[in-house]
Scaffold this motif. Structure first.
Motif, mmCIF file in Angstrom:
data_model
loop_
_atom_site.group_PDB
_atom_site.id
_atom_site.type_symbol
_atom_site.label_atom_id
_atom_site.label_comp_id
_atom_site.label_asym_id
_atom_site.label_seq_id
_atom_site.Cartn_x
_atom_site.Cartn_y
_atom_site.Cartn_z
ATOM 1 N N VAL A 175 20.947 -31.937 58.454
ATOM 2 C CA VAL A 175 22.169 -31.960 59.247
ATOM 3 C C VAL A 175 21.859 -31.568 60.673
ATOM 4 C CG1 VAL A 175 23.555 -31.386 57.238
ATOM 5 C CG2 VAL A 175 22.776 -29.572 58.744
ATOM 6 N N TYR A 232 16.981 -22.145 60.286
ATOM 7 C CA TYR A 232 17.476 -22.676 61.546
ATOM 8 C C TYR A 232 17.234 -21.652 62.650
ATOM 9 C CZ TYR A 232 20.364 -26.168 59.049
ATOM 10 O OH TYR A 232 20.809 -27.203 58.277
ATOM 11 N N TYR A 250 32.301 -26.411 64.010
ATOM 12 C CA TYR A 250 31.333 -27.503 64.019
ATOM 13 C C TYR A 250 31.768 -28.604 63.053
ATOM 14 C CZ TYR A 250 28.101 -24.093 66.097
ATOM 15 O OH TYR A 250 27.503 -23.148 66.907
ATOM 16 N N PHE A 291 23.624 -29.759 63.889
ATOM 17 C CA PHE A 291 24.726 -29.006 64.474
ATOM 18 C C PHE A 291 24.702 -29.207 65.979
ATOM 19 C CE2 PHE A 291 26.495 -26.019 61.294
ATOM 20 C CZ PHE A 291 25.630 -26.259 60.243
ATOM 21 N N GLY A 292 25.817 -29.717 66.508
ATOM 22 C CA GLY A 292 25.951 -29.801 67.959
ATOM 23 C C GLY A 292 26.386 -28.454 68.492
ATOM 24 N N ILE A 293 27.006 -28.450 69.681
ATOM 25 C CA ILE A 293 27.455 -27.177 70.248
ATOM 26 C C ILE A 293 28.833 -26.794 69.743
ATOM 27 C CG2 ILE A 293 26.033 -27.404 72.306
ATOM 28 C CD1 ILE A 293 28.558 -28.230 73.819
ATOM 29 N N ARG A 297 24.031 -22.624 72.156
ATOM 30 C CA ARG A 297 23.560 -23.931 71.702
ATOM 31 C C ARG A 297 23.905 -24.130 70.231
ATOM 32 N NH1 ARG A 297 19.102 -25.406 74.914
ATOM 33 N NH2 ARG A 297 19.232 -27.433 73.859
ATOM 34 N N GLY A 298 23.653 -25.347 69.776
ATOM 35 C CA GLY A 298 23.823 -25.632 68.358
ATOM 36 C C GLY A 298 22.641 -25.123 67.555
ATOM 37 N N LEU A 299 22.637 -25.401 66.262
ATOM 38 C CA LEU A 299 21.573 -24.947 65.386
ATOM 39 C C LEU A 299 20.469 -25.992 65.304
ATOM 40 C CD1 LEU A 299 24.144 -23.302 64.468
ATOM 41 C CD2 LEU A 299 23.001 -23.112 62.264
#
Lengths: 111, 113
Positions: free
Chosen positions: A99, B36, A87, A101-103, B42-44
């Motif tokens: 922040v 989170y 990431y 986080f994307g994938i 997927r992202g967080l």
């Protein structure tokens, strides 16, 4: 918050150097660039952080051009254990950090 | 050195049951603390953050709440779990100074049946 764009996936053979580039066109003056590594069913692990030029630690190098609109994470001589999701984040330094986080980039190291 | 602990590692709960996930940090004082959630592939998603005891900010309105009863303890709770609460829950901490990245625990895999 600056949005980041990075490749969804990458493949690399063992022993090669891997470079993952992240673009962050609207990075702000006080933002830092941070990279994390995540293995399945584990929390993300901090790899490296930088503001400008080049940062190197025992795990990776981070290259940031003068305009700071992109950054490149460089992993030297990857091994199978480097297979993970990486990431790229842009973080406002100090205090609480909101922040996003994307994938991330899924790196698959091939024997 | 600083360490962060989360438990349990996995949890299976029926719909409508309560939830309590605990996170503790050692080796530092007055950390910023975060919860989170990560859905599969997927992202967080940031749920809550705290800059001090009793100070909780929510990022996403939902069926969950957080509390910080002690400086290095962060708790994620729910009175009644929904199916949509399933996911991978991660706790993180960061220092308050400059150049302080977040450090994550190993997470709790929550499955709602």
């Amino acid at each position: 918050l600056a949005k980041t764009t990075q490749p969804i996936s990458m493949d690399s053979y063992e022993g090669q150097e891997v470079n993952i580039t992240c673009s962050h066109n609207n990075i702000a003056t006080n933002d830092y660039i941070t990279w994390y590594q995540q293995f399945p069913s584990q929390g993300p692990r901090f790899i490296i952080q930088g503001y400008k030029t080049k940062v190197t630690n025992e795990v990776a190098s981070l290259f940031i051009p003068a305009d700071r609109k992109s950054s490149t994470l460089s992993l030297p001589r990857v091994s199978l254990s480097d297979t993970a999701v990486y990431y790229c984040l842009v973080v406002l330094s100090g205090g609480y950090q909101k922040v996003t986080f994307g994938i991330g980039t899924k790196l698959q190291v091939i024997p | 050195s600083q360490t962060i602990h989360q438990w349990p590692a996995t949890l299976v709960q029926p719909v409508g049951s309560p939830l309590s996930l605990e996170c503790t940090v050692e080796g530092t004082s007055n950390p910023n603390l975060y919860w989170y959630r990560q859905a599969a592939g997927r992202g967080l998603q940031l749920l809550f953050y705290s800059v001090g005891i009793g100070q909780i900010s929510s990022e996403v309105p939902q069926n969950l709440s957080a509390s910080r009863p002690q400086d290095r303890q962060f708790i994620l709770s729910s009175k009644k779990l929904l199916l949509s609460d399933s996911g991978f829950y991660l706790c993180a901490w960061s220092g308050g100074g400059q150049d302080q990245p977040q450090h994550f625990g190993d997470g709790t895999r929550l499955s709602i049946l």
